[in-house]
Design an enzyme around this catalytic site. Structure first.
Site, PDB file in Angstrom:
ATOM      1  N   GLU A 342      26.911  32.733  59.548  1.00 58.44           N
ATOM      2  CA  GLU A 342      27.033  33.847  58.393  1.00 58.44           C
ATOM      3  C   GLU A 342      25.694  34.632  58.966  1.00 58.44           C
ATOM      4  O   GLU A 342      24.350  34.240  58.928  1.00 58.44           O
ATOM      5  CB  GLU A 342      26.701  33.470  57.272  1.00 58.44           C
ATOM      6  CG  GLU A 342      27.899  32.606  56.610  1.00 58.44           C
ATOM      7  CD  GLU A 342      27.820  32.134  55.103  1.00 58.44           C
ATOM      8  OE1 GLU A 342      28.604  32.338  54.239  1.00 58.44           O
ATOM      9  OE2 GLU A 342      26.565  32.136  54.574  1.00 58.44           O
ATOM     10  N   CYS A 343      25.867  36.074  58.956  1.00 56.34           N
ATOM     11  CA  CYS A 343      24.661  36.967  59.297  1.00 56.34           C
ATOM     12  C   CYS A 343      23.677  36.567  60.251  1.00 56.34           C
ATOM     13  O   CYS A 343      24.147  36.464  61.390  1.00 56.34           O
ATOM     14  CB  CYS A 343      24.238  37.218  57.809  1.00 56.34           C
ATOM     15  SG  CYS A 343      23.489  38.797  57.938  1.00 56.34           S
ATOM     16  N   GLY A 344      22.423  36.148  59.869  1.00 57.93           N
ATOM     17  CA  GLY A 344      21.438  35.631  60.857  1.00 57.93           C
ATOM     18  C   GLY A 344      21.925  34.606  61.952  1.00 57.93           C
ATOM     19  O   GLY A 344      21.943  34.568  62.921  1.00 57.93           O
TER      20      GLY A 344
END
Length: 462
Positions: A342-344
């Site tokens: 997720e994301c990073g």
């Protein structure tokens, strides 16, 4: 593979739990009034007084809960009325509190600020306070205002008669004369529970995603507690919390159907954004969670990997230098090991971040920008089966990032009904048993997502 509903052996208690659990909501007139500092001060003071404090945060934030967890000595859990149903909020609250504890719930933005306009309260502090029947204290930032503070207090008190607003804390207040002016201004409208002073020693440094994380902050716990005890009526606050009244709901638990499965969770300075429930549900389902650092470690002997969000852009050079783990992860991915990012974590699966080599699972590069690229709730439709979803399923989540991704030849699994995603309203890059997206999901809202992921991990042993 069994269908999700055949694997999700969740157990709800066969009785409705009714309890008089002490609880208080700390909301703000608006963002930036200091409710995080005051909430941390209240937690510190209550803990010093001997209370078992259970912290919560309204909304999808990762950073404030990290500070609350350190100060309280208990994990902070998110309560979000967009991602969760009222029943899920009550279940999470009851599951993470006890008869002997006192819950301190920090709000988000302004007290009534939700997803949109006047008719949409989902996502707001007020909505969560009503779902939990929790009394609320308002933090009002003050400055060039005197008698007009009465109009502010009156408006907040009467705006929604279903909200149990019990008092105000002013912040910051620098003189006894000004304290008297503010108290006179709200006399007969709402009680004043204190005036917080301006104190640079209590300020937490910020950067592009908000406050710095708890592991980057040095706390003077005693000073924080003493300032709060001296300036806020804690006895009155506790009495309000204890008089909150009965709350009822069902607690959902899960059977340990994945015993023997081991999942690696990236946890270090670069990857530190996790909802506690996302880890707790894996453990409740019988999984052994093995934390590791992509900055320093080799890959543990596991059946799958979960990468949360964080700050890979700040540690891109160090991530590039750990070439051994990058090669090992890529090898295991090619062998079919499930990986959810997720994301990073998604940025780490790309070819490059700010010019530094990453995993290279996807033909895409990312770079940090000075301008906020996306923040807010998302709704994503799954266009194909993924490690967390099935084709046609709709997931709710959140996105918040300053980075942009430049994709090449990649395949997307999410169509964004609401939100920005990676590019052109698409999110969720997929390759073999890998899913990488900007979208953060919450286990209380979507337990099936983690059952899907763990099912693949269990069926694809190391």
């Amino acid at each position: 593979m069994l269908k999700t509903e055949e694997k999700l052996n969740k157990t709800q208690y066969d009785f409705v739990l009714r309890d008089m659990r002490a609880r208080i909501v700390i909301g703000g007139v608006q963002s930036g009034v200091g409710k995080t500092t005051i909430t941390l001060g209240i937690i510190a003071a209550l803990r010093k007084m001997g209370y078992d404090v259970r912290p919560f945060k309204v909304g999808p934030d990762f950073i404030d809960p990290s500070h609350q967890s350190v100060i309280a000595g208990n994990p902070s859990h998110n309560l979000d009325s967009f991602m969760m149903t009222p029943e899920q909020i009550r279940s999470s609250f009851l599951k993470n509190t006890s008869d002997e504890s006192i819950a301190v719930i920090e709000g988000v933005m302004g007290f009534f600020d939700g997803m949109s306009g006047k008719n949409e309260e989902r996502g707001s502090t007020a909505h969560v306070s009503k779902i939990l029947k929790a009394p609320a204290i308002l933090v009002a930032g003050v400055g060039p205002i005197a008698r007009s503070i009465g109009a502010v207090a009156l408006g907040y008190r009467d705006f929604d008669p279903d909200v149990n607003l019990q008092g105000i804390i002013f912040n910051p207040v620098g003189s006894e004369k000004y304290k008297k002016i503010l108290e006179d201004g709200i006399d007969g409208i709402l009680p004043c529970l204190g005036h917080f002073p301006k104190d640079e020693h209590l300020m937490i440094k910020e950067r592009h995603l908000g406050l710095k994380m708890a592991h980057e902050t040095t706390y003077d716990f005693d000073h924080l507690a003493e300032v709060t005890l001296e300036n806020i009526d804690l006895d009155r606050l506790v009495k309000i919390a204890e008089d909150a009244g009965e709350i009822e709901g069902e607690i959902t638990e899960f059977d340990p159907i994945f015993k023997g499965c081991r999942v690696a969770v990236a946890r270090d300075e670069a990857f530190c954004f996790y909802y506690p429930e996302n880890i707790e549900i894996m453990q409740e389902l019988g999984v052994e969670v093995v934390e590791f650092s992509p900055l320093r470690d080799s890959l543990p002997d596991v059946d799958g990997i979960y990468f949360g969000g964080g700050y890979p852009e700040l540690y891109a050079e160090e991530l590039e230098q750990n070439e051994g783990i990058r090669e090992e992860i890529k090898r295991r991915v090619e062998e079919g090991m499930p990986l959810y990012a997720e994301c990073g974590g998604m940025m780490y699966t790309l070819r490059k971040v700010n010019g530094y080599e990453m995993l290279g699972i996807f033909d895409a590069d990312a770079e940090l920008t000075e301008r906020l690229q996306a923040v807010g709730y998302v709704i994503a439709e799954s266009l194909s089966d993924t490690v967390v979803s099935r084709k046609g399923e709709v997931l709710k989540g959140h996105e918040f990032h300053y980075s942009v991704v430049h994709p090449g030849d990649v395949r997307f699994a999410y169509r964004m009904i609401r939100g920005k995603g990676i590019v052109d309203g698409m999110d969720g890059m997929v390759y073999k048993n890998v899913l990488a997206s900007y979208t953060h999901i919450h286990a209380v809202s979507h337990p099936e997502a983690f059952v899907n992921f763990l099912s693949l991990c269990h069926e694809n042993p190391k």
